[in-house]
Design a protein around this motif. Structure first.
Motif, PDB file in Angstrom:
ATOM      1  N   ARG A  49       8.611  58.211  55.279  1.00  0.00           N
ATOM      2  CA  ARG A  49       7.778  59.397  55.198  1.00  0.00           C
ATOM      3  C   ARG A  49       7.083  59.682  56.524  1.00  0.00           C
ATOM      4  NH1 ARG A  49       6.341  61.160  50.244  1.00  0.00           N
ATOM      5  NH2 ARG A  49       4.202  61.479  50.897  1.00  0.00           N
ATOM      6  N   ALA A  52       9.638  61.344  58.624  1.00  0.00           N
ATOM      7  CA  ALA A  52       9.844  62.734  58.230  1.00  0.00           C
ATOM      8  C   ALA A  52       8.636  63.600  58.547  1.00  0.00           C
ATOM      9  CB  ALA A  52      10.145  62.804  56.735  1.00  0.00           C
ATOM     10  N   LEU A  54       5.733  63.345  56.720  1.00  0.00           N
ATOM     11  CA  LEU A  54       4.966  63.598  55.509  1.00  0.00           C
ATOM     12  C   LEU A  54       3.683  62.777  55.469  1.00  0.00           C
ATOM     13  CD1 LEU A  54       7.977  63.668  53.056  1.00  0.00           C
ATOM     14  CD2 LEU A  54       6.687  65.626  53.903  1.00  0.00           C
ATOM     15  N   ASP A  56       0.671  60.943  58.065  1.00  0.00           N
ATOM     16  CA  ASP A  56       0.187  60.799  59.434  1.00  0.00           C
ATOM     17  C   ASP A  56       0.439  59.371  59.903  1.00  0.00           C
ATOM     18  OD1 ASP A  56      -0.663  63.344  59.652  1.00  0.00           O
ATOM     19  OD2 ASP A  56      -2.724  62.911  58.988  1.00  0.00           O
ATOM     20  N   PRO A  73       4.741  68.976  62.940  1.00  0.00           N
ATOM     21  CA  PRO A  73       4.920  69.143  61.495  1.00  0.00           C
ATOM     22  C   PRO A  73       6.387  68.921  61.096  1.00  0.00           C
ATOM     23  CG  PRO A  73       4.463  71.250  62.545  1.00  0.00           C
ATOM     24  CD  PRO A  73       4.297  70.200  63.590  1.00  0.00           C
ATOM     25  N   PRO A  74       6.609  68.507  59.853  1.00  0.00           N
ATOM     26  CA  PRO A  74       7.949  68.108  59.410  1.00  0.00           C
ATOM     27  C   PRO A  74       9.017  69.155  59.701  1.00  0.00           C
ATOM     28  CG  PRO A  74       6.380  68.074  57.575  1.00  0.00           C
ATOM     29  CD  PRO A  74       5.621  68.353  58.810  1.00  0.00           C
ATOM     30  N   LYS A  75       8.638  70.416  59.517  1.00  0.00           N
ATOM     31  CA  LYS A  75       9.690  71.423  59.620  1.00  0.00           C
ATOM     32  C   LYS A  75      10.236  71.534  61.038  1.00  0.00           C
ATOM     33  CE  LYS A  75       6.499  75.265  60.188  1.00  0.00           C
ATOM     34  NZ  LYS A  75       6.152  76.612  59.773  1.00  0.00           N
ATOM     35  N   GLU A  76       9.460  71.050  62.019  1.00  0.00           N
ATOM     36  CA  GLU A  76       9.952  71.166  63.392  1.00  0.00           C
ATOM     37  C   GLU A  76      10.649  69.895  63.862  1.00  0.00           C
ATOM     38  OE1 GLU A  76       6.530  72.525  65.593  1.00  0.00           O
ATOM     39  OE2 GLU A  76       6.293  74.120  64.102  1.00  0.00           O
ATOM     40  N   ILE A  79      14.682  67.067  60.578  1.00  0.00           N
ATOM     41  CA  ILE A  79      15.016  65.842  59.851  1.00  0.00           C
ATOM     42  C   ILE A  79      15.311  66.251  58.414  1.00  0.00           C
ATOM     43  CG2 ILE A  79      13.831  63.893  58.718  1.00  0.00           C
ATOM     44  CD1 ILE A  79      14.419  63.019  61.390  1.00  0.00           C
ATOM     45  N   MET A  81      15.785  64.740  54.315  1.00  0.00           N
ATOM     46  CA  MET A  81      15.415  63.575  53.515  1.00  0.00           C
ATOM     47  C   MET A  81      15.858  63.823  52.086  1.00  0.00           C
ATOM     48  SD  MET A  81      11.676  61.863  53.372  1.00  0.00           S
ATOM     49  CE  MET A  81      11.190  60.674  52.167  1.00  0.00           C
ATOM     50  N   PHE A  83      15.153  62.675  48.383  1.00  0.00           N
ATOM     51  CA  PHE A  83      14.116  61.938  47.681  1.00  0.00           C
ATOM     52  C   PHE A  83      14.693  61.152  46.515  1.00  0.00           C
ATOM     53  CE2 PHE A  83      11.992  65.170  49.996  1.00  0.00           C
ATOM     54  CZ  PHE A  83      10.776  64.629  50.345  1.00  0.00           C
ATOM     55  N   ASP A  85      13.812  61.161  43.543  1.00  0.00           N
ATOM     56  CA  ASP A  85      14.049  62.013  42.370  1.00  0.00           C
ATOM     57  C   ASP A  85      14.800  63.296  42.748  1.00  0.00           C
ATOM     58  OD1 ASP A  85      12.150  63.287  43.802  1.00  0.00           O
ATOM     59  OD2 ASP A  85      10.687  63.472  42.204  1.00  0.00           O
ATOM     60  N   ALA A  87      14.242  65.846  44.136  1.00  0.00           N
ATOM     61  CA  ALA A  87      13.364  66.970  44.462  1.00  0.00           C
ATOM     62  C   ALA A  87      14.099  68.290  44.570  1.00  0.00           C
ATOM     63  CB  ALA A  87      12.600  66.685  45.763  1.00  0.00           C
TER      64      ALA A  87
ATOM     65  N   SER D 168       7.371  65.352  45.596  1.00  0.00           N
ATOM     66  CA  SER D 168       8.565  65.384  46.433  1.00  0.00           C
ATOM     67  C   SER D 168       9.096  66.803  46.607  1.00  0.00           C
ATOM     68  CB  SER D 168       9.639  64.493  45.828  1.00  0.00           C
ATOM     69  OG  SER D 168       9.899  64.889  44.508  1.00  0.00           O
ATOM     70  N   LEU D 169       8.857  67.653  45.603  1.00  0.00           N
ATOM     71  CA  LEU D 169       9.371  69.017  45.714  1.00  0.00           C
ATOM     72  C   LEU D 169       8.790  69.722  46.925  1.00  0.00           C
ATOM     73  CD1 LEU D 169       9.464  70.557  42.159  1.00  0.00           C
ATOM     74  CD2 LEU D 169      11.348  70.004  43.678  1.00  0.00           C
ATOM     75  N   GLU D 171       7.372  68.306  49.438  1.00  0.00           N
ATOM     76  CA  GLU D 171       7.737  67.613  50.666  1.00  0.00           C
ATOM     77  C   GLU D 171       9.132  68.016  51.104  1.00  0.00           C
ATOM     78  OE1 GLU D 171       7.009  63.585  49.496  1.00  0.00           O
ATOM     79  OE2 GLU D 171       4.922  63.678  50.172  1.00  0.00           O
ATOM     80  N   ALA D 172      10.007  68.136  50.107  1.00  0.00           N
ATOM     81  CA  ALA D 172      11.362  68.589  50.425  1.00  0.00           C
ATOM     82  C   ALA D 172      11.292  69.962  51.078  1.00  0.00           C
ATOM     83  CB  ALA D 172      12.202  68.648  49.164  1.00  0.00           C
ATOM     84  N   ARG D 174       8.840  71.211  52.724  1.00  0.00           N
ATOM     85  CA  ARG D 174       8.267  71.122  54.067  1.00  0.00           C
ATOM     86  C   ARG D 174       9.339  70.678  55.059  1.00  0.00           C
ATOM     87  NH1 ARG D 174       2.449  69.734  55.306  1.00  0.00           N
ATOM     88  NH2 ARG D 174       3.113  71.358  56.720  1.00  0.00           N
ATOM     89  N   ILE D 175      10.162  69.733  54.626  1.00  0.00           N
ATOM     90  CA  ILE D 175      11.246  69.295  55.514  1.00  0.00           C
ATOM     91  C   ILE D 175      12.252  70.420  55.697  1.00  0.00           C
ATOM     92  CG2 ILE D 175      13.173  67.682  55.696  1.00  0.00           C
ATOM     93  CD1 ILE D 175      11.369  65.632  54.350  1.00  0.00           C
ATOM     94  N   GLY D 177      11.569  73.208  56.111  1.00  0.00           N
ATOM     95  CA  GLY D 177      11.036  74.122  57.108  1.00  0.00           C
ATOM     96  C   GLY D 177      10.020  75.097  56.580  1.00  0.00           C
TER      97      GLY D 177
END
Lengths: 159, 435, 433, 278
Positions: A49, A52, A54, A56, A73-76, A79, A81, A83, A85, A87, D168-169, D171-172, D174-175, D177
């Motif tokens: 995490r 990724a 998520l 700090d 931030p993650p979106k930049e 990467i 991932m 999960f 479950d 997700a 996780s939803l 977070e997914a 966010r990843i 973008g």
């Protein structure tokens, strides 16, 4: 085309006595497959995490392709991932699940379509492309989770 | 090396935004100074007067000289305006603290050689880190002024002598009297015997009304959700009706239905031979209490029925299948599986419902107006609960201070019962809930 | 702060001065010839303040329509704009308390007279400064009712009391005494069955407003003293009051064996409308209801008690008051005066059917020939204005409770009334702090 | 065989119970409805089975009172309250559920505690506050009072629901973008639809029933809401129009009942969310 370097990574949750991850160093080169194995609670997920973005990072530096990304931030980070479950967004179809990231990154429609369909084909999801995740079996869901990143990023973390 | 952190914090403490300018965040600093200036101009001048009003509750009474009416200080208005300023100043103060903290941490970063963010980066981090605060802001404002302020005002009234006939503004000033009114409540026989009586019934009422509705709803839900019952949706839709109809309407209808002489219920029971003589549903003290509890089931069961149906359908089928495999029959499955799940997931709502019934003003006020009379009570009837007693005290008898005292007591009681109960439920203990 | 203090000293000084002036004004009236110079300031012809605009609160419906008409005429005459807003008169005192200080309150408003005490205590109303020339125009009850402890406040609109309604189809000659009424009623009730109920008399027993007529008739009282304002002298446990309690109990036992909680106003009305009720005790507010239902009814005085006295019903005075929050007390006073002129009160009678409070208006033919109103007028002669002191607000609930308990048989009259008196005493003492 | 018999017996009893309950539920409703058609003024004289019916009370409502105006006012207030309170409650509930920040714990505690104050403790204060900001006697003022008052309970409920959505939803997302706003609107809000509908419906219904705050805030008659308009018909000694009241009430109850039945599913969902997390 991704290289990840963890240098003295530490994670201390607020209120916890001991840090969850201490002085962790790791170099991952391009194309390498890395597996973390360990008992539950040993910090596998926390590390992922942190990579990724998520969580700090309390101390140490994390670099991707040579750039320090501690504050990115993650979106930049570019990467992906998967999960535990999976997700998957329950309100979206398989297609939309896979296309979501591409849409956010402003790819144009035809390219999204091409990439998603391509990924679906490879993963054998083409017949289910309009279904909602709820209507899929566990294995199919897993493939969707993989597939939604196949098309967009390079590095894949499997949580 | 200069201590940027301390200097900038000090400057910011002096005036909003100064420290930021010192940290070379010019645009941010200027905007903040603008905000600070705005607050100073619109706020600080009146602040002193507001605090004077809050502490003294005014010094001059209204005077009339011939045709000239000179309005004096209106104690109650001063109290409220004082509170408005007090709450506003807490909000301003927290903004100011945030400003100092910000200056300090930016200064700290400068000390270790990080260049302060420009306006663009600032906006970006504000969006990243400040998002939850932005989401909370509207609610914080609304809560502060529309809920906290009025309740605080209500609490403060208990410590004044605001009451009829001698302490009504503007002709008179209201004063702070400390705990006198509380002492009165417990010392004066008349008040205290009413209080204990009404309090006892309020607790009983809250318990009875909550549990009767709970079990009635549970029972109906079980019946409707049985295997083999058809048109489940239809039944549920019908039974939801009492909940959907505006309460003040249906309570008034009930009041007419249960009229001892002319109400159709009595007539029906007589005609059917269930009764030999009329029951005076609303004029016999004990019967009136029973009647409102029973009538309340009509209003309250749909809520629980809907809730229980929802929870029951969401219980994992596998649990029952596992029980089947273990050889459990229907009579065993219910107490062992269904009931624990239901209790677990509805316990918090049960507590809320208890609190709601504790203050169920509409039911009492519209159904019986507190009656029938109770000659040993002061200003309350046999079925009055604390909240309807307060209503009578404030609106009909203008004993605002005493009403506030009772309100505070209600609050203390409900809050302690609820918190004690919440602590016992798992939801409350979960790390995620309260961390 | 300093300024405020100086100011308050000045203001107090001014107040004392004005009080002195008022006192000497009174003496001036008594010895008018010797001191013509000290004529009270009130006699000066009033002019509305420049730029005045007024707000008037009255009930909705017909009373509201009348208020609007008055406002229009007033504006025509004085060119002061008046805005009329609807506000129930029995809630007005409370609303003025809240809205007054914010400037959203009315300049003139309609309130029942029993709120005068509270309004005087809180300083919500402004004195009626028009003096004797004005007050002489009204029936006495209207003026005493709207006078507080210190001053006279109200501008009376209408007086009302309750009396005995009777259904002319069922009653040939209305009962003059309770004895007769009991006889007629019992006769009538003989035909009553569970399915088809008939009653000789209905009233709301738990309402002390009504019960007081019997109490007063037997010589009981609420407050003693000269004007019925001595709060130390409570009369609800006096012999007369207990006698009244016993009589009320008798009405319950012999005529109306229902529980207080089961007798509601709307029920009485509909029984009366259906011709299943001979007599009811109620006020003028039910006239319209029964007229609409086309019941042939009459109104007369309450029947005489065994001691030969007519029960002393409570009377209420509907009046306008000038708010103490007004910016334009002169204009507001003018408006209230204008609204209560004989001409306007007659108009009010025509529009609302209420009995005007001014003597002249009562003398007009239309009112004299109004049989129903006449019935109330006759009762009014025996009526007592409801006490308007603030302490009265502590009486209603315990007194009503006592009579309910008596009616429902929960307590003996003596017990119930002694309790009520204790209760009231305690309440008043508690409030004197 | 016996088990089949007992099953049938059980069903017979169950249906008998359900039918009895339907009668009990409908009886007061039917009675109020018949009351509104009863030509007299008193509800107590209503008969359930009679041919002596009249629409005069309905006609009275539309001809003699401002019923339509009240209806319109109430509709406006209800819609406004619905929108505003949903915004308040969802944004606060989301922040409390999804973010960890200083003061969160105290914020949650405060919300819990505030629900327990008797509701009309601070009516005078609300009155003067609204006056101060010039919102007295305005519909906006009333909307604010309603929406503000519903925050503590609503925010807790919504927070509980969001708590149940896997982290996780987002977070997914966010990843993938997505920024805060995209996560909120594209991922979380659609998932929270049941609770949103619940909160919205609840807040829509409130203003139709309240006569206490409406009377406090609104003073001019042309701004009246239905609840006050109707209530005024039966309070005070000269107002005993119980049957007109019943007619007006029937017309209020119909749309709300329809709303309730339409959104039944969401109400169940919403309540469940509240049940799980309190």
């Amino acid at each position: 085309m991704a290289e990840i370097t963890l240098n003295g990574i530490q994670k201390q949750y607020e209120g916890d006595q001991a840090p969850s991850v201490t002085d962790f160093n790791l170099d991952i080169s391009n194309g390498e497959l890395i597996v973390f194995v360990g008992p539950s609670g040993c910090g596998k997920s926390t590390t992922l995490r942190m990579i990724a973005g998520l969580e700090d990072i309390t101390d140490g530096t994390l670099s991707i392709n040579g750039n320090v990304v501690n504050q990115t931030p993650p979106k930049e980070r570019d990467i992906a991932m998967v999960f535990q479950d999976y997700a998957l967004y329950p309100q979206m179809s398989v297609y939309d699940n896979m296309a979501f990231g591409l849409k956010l990154r402003k790819y144009d429609k035809s390219e999204i379509k091409e990439r998603v369909e391509n990924a679906a084909k490879i993963l054998g999801l083409t017949p289910y492309i309009d279904r909602k995740p709820k209507a899929l079996s566990g294995g199919q869901r897993q493939r969707v989770a993989l597939g939604r990143h196949r098309s967009e990023s390079e590095g894949v973390l499997d949580g | 090396m200069k201590s940027h952190s301390k200097i900038s914090a000090l400057l910011s403490a002096l005036f909003m935004g100064l420290g930021q300018i010192y940290n070379k965040q010019y645009i941010k600093g200027l905007i903040m100074m603008g905000v600070g200036l705005f607050i100073l101009i619109t706020f600080a001048v009146d602040f002193q007067h507001a605090m004077w009003g809050l502490t003294t509750l005014g010094e001059t009474k209204q005077t009339i000289d011939g045709w000239d009416i000179v309005q004096g200080d209106h104690s109650i208005n001063l109290l409220i305006y004082g509170l408005i300023f007090l709450i506003a100043s807490i909000l301003v103060l927290s903004a100011h603290v945030a400003n100092v903290v910000d200056a300090y941490s930016v200064g700290k970063k400068r000390e270790i050689g990080i260049v302060p963010n420009g306006i663009k980066e600032t906006l970006k981090t504000m969006y990243e880190k400040g998002f939850p605060f932005a989401m909370l802001l509207p609610s914080v404002f609304a809560t502060a002024f529309l809920i906290i302020l009025p309740n605080l005002f209500g609490v403060l009234l208990a410590f004044t002598n605001y009451s009829s006939p001698n302490h009504l503004p503007p002709k008179n000033l209201v004063d702070w009297v400390g705990f006198d009114t509380f002492i009165d409540l417990f010392k004066m026989d008349m008040w205290s015997s009413t209080f204990y009586g009404v309090f006892g019934w309020t607790v009983l009422w809250a318990i009875l009304s909550t549990f009767t509705c709970f079990f009635a709803g549970l029972f109906v839900a079980i019946i409707v959700n049985q295997k083999g019952i058809v048109f489940k949706r239809f039944w549920r839709s019908v039974f939801i009706l009492p909940w959907a109809i505006p309460q003040f309407v249906s309570i008034l209808v009930m009041q007419n239905l249960f009229n001892g002489e002319f109400g159709p219920i009595n007539q029906l029971l007589l005609d059917l031979g269930i009764l030999n003589e009329r029951l005076y549903f609303l004029s016999d003290p004990t019967l009136a209490k029973i009647t409102i509890v029973v009538v309340n089931i009509w209003f309250g069961f749909p809520y629980w029925m809907v809730l229980m149906s929802g929870v029951m359908t969401s219980i994992d089928k596998e649990l029952y299948e596992a029980a089947d495999v273990d050889g459990a029959n229907n009579w065993q499955k219910f107490p062992k599986i269904t009931m624990p799940v239901l209790m677990f997931s509805t316990a918090p709502l049960l507590i809320m419902s208890f609190a709601g019934n504790f203050n169920n003003f509409n039911m009492i006020y519209l159904m019986t107006q507190g009656g029938p009379v109770n000659t040993s009570y002061q200003g309350a009837g046999s079925t009055d609960i604390l909240i309807s007693w307060i209503y009578k005290m404030t609106l009909e008898q203008r004993q605002y201070n005493m009403a506030s005292v009772v309100s505070i007591l209600i609050f203390v009681i409900i809050a302690s019962i609820s918190i004690w109960n919440f602590r016992r439920t798992k939801a409350f203990k979960e790390e995620d809930m309260m961390s | 702060m300093e300024l405020k203090k100086i100011f308050s000293v000045l203001a107090t000084g001014a107040l004392t001065a004005s009080l002195l002036a008022a006192c000497s004004g009174e003496s001036a009236n008594k010895s008018a010839p010797t001191q013509p110079a000290k004529k009270p300031a009130e006699a000066v012809k009033l002019e509305p303040e420049a730029g005045a605009t007024l707000k008037l609160w009255d009930n909705g419906g017909k009373e509201g329509a009348w208020a609007k008409a008055v406002a229009a005429e007033f504006t025509k005459k004085y060119s002061v704009p008046v805005k009329v807003e609807e506000s129930a008169h029995d809630k007005a005192a409370e609303k003025v308390d809240a809205a007054g200080p914010t400037g959203k309150g009315p300049d003139v408003f309609h309130a029942p007279h029993d709120h005068v005490g509270n309004m005087e205590n809180s300083g919500a109303i402004f004195e009626n400064k028009l003096g004797k020339a004005y007050t002489d125009r009204f029936v006495d009850a209207a003026i005493t009712g709207t006078t507080g402890k210190e001053k006279q406040y109200g501008f009376p609109l209408a007086v009302e009391t309750y009396a005995l309604y009777y259904n002319k189809k069922l009653v040939k000659e209305p009962a003059e005494t309770w004895e007769e009424l009991f006889k007629q009623a019992k006769e009538f009730q003989k035909g009553s069955t569970d399915k088809d109920r008939k009653y000789g008399l209905m009233l709301e027993p738990g309402n002390y407003y009504i019960a007081h007529s019997i109490v007063g008739g037997y010589g009981g009282y609420v407050f003693g003293g000269k004007n019925g304002t001595d709060v130390k002298d409570l009369g609800l446990d006096s012999k007369g009051a207990i006698q009244a309690g016993e009589f009320v109990k008798k009405i319950h036992d012999e005529l109306l064996p229902l529980k207080n909680e089961d007798i509601k106003g709307d029920l009485i009305s509909s029984m009366f409308n259906e011709g299943k009720l001979m007599y009811r005790i109620s006020g003028p507010w039910d006239i319209k209801n029964h007229q609409d239902a086309k019941v042939d009814f009459g109104v007369t005085t309450l029947p005489k008690l065994e001691n030969g006295k007519v029960p002393t019903s409570f009377s209420g005075i509907k009046a306008y008051y000038v708010s103490a929050y007004t910016k334009y007390p002169k204009a507001a006073t003018l408006l209230a005066e204008f609204a209560t002129s004989d001409e306007m009160l007659i108009k009010r009678y025509e529009m609302t059917g209420q009995m005007p409070a001014s003597k002249k208006a009562l003398e007009t033919d239309a009112i004299k020939n109004d049989a129903v109103l006449n019935g109330f007028a006759k009762q009014l002669k025996y009526a007592q204005p409801m006490p308007n002191i603030a302490e009265m607000q502590s009486v209603w609930e315990p007194a009503g409770k006592a009579f309910t308990a008596i009616w429902n048989g929960q307590a003996s009259p003596k017990e119930a009334l002694t309790n009520a008196t204790k209760d009231i005493k305690g309440k008043i003492e508690n409030q004197q702090k | 065989m016996t088990s089949k018999l007992s099953r049938n017996l059980r069903l017979v009893f169950s249906y008998a119970f359900l039918i009895a309950l339907v009668v009990i539920v409908f009886y007061p409703i039917a009675w109020a409805f018949m009351g509104s058609l009863n030509p007299g003024d008193s509800l107590s004289k209503t008969k359930l089975f009679t041919t002596d019916l009249s629409f005069k009370h309905y006609i009275y409502l539309f001809k003699e009172t401002n019923y339509l105006k009240w209806y319109w006012n109430t509709l406006k207030i209800a819609l406004g309250t619905m929108v505003l309170s949903t915004i308040f409650v969802v944004s606060a509930g989301y922040a409390f559920s999804r973010y960890r920040f200083k003061g969160r714990k105290y914020g949650l505690m405060t919300m819990l505690v505030l629900q327990m104050f008797p509701s009309f403790m601070g009516m005078i204060a609300i009155f003067l506050l609204l006056d101060r900001v010039g919102l007295l006697d305005t519909h906006i003022g009333l909307i604010l009072v309603y929406s503000g008052g519903g925050i503590p309970f609503g925010a807790w409920l919504v927070k509980g629901y969001f708590d149940g959505i896997p982290k996780s939803l987002e977070e997914a997302a966010r990843i993938d973008g997505a920024g805060h706003i995209t996560v909120f609107f594209k991922v979380m809000v659609p998932l929270a639809r049941p609770i949103l509908v619940f909160v919205a419906v609840n807040n829509f219904i409130g203003p139709w029933m309240d006569f206490i705050f409406a009377r406090l805030v609104l003073t001019s008659p042309e701004k009246k809401t239905l609840a006050i308009g109707l209530f005024d018909m039966i309070t005070g000694k000269s107002n005993t129009q119980f049957t007109n009241f019943a007619a007006g009430a029937v017309l209020v109850a119909i749309p709300i009942t329809i709303l309730f039945i339409l959104f039944q599913k969401h109400i169940v969902e919403g309540l469940k969310a509240g049940a799980n997390k309190g």
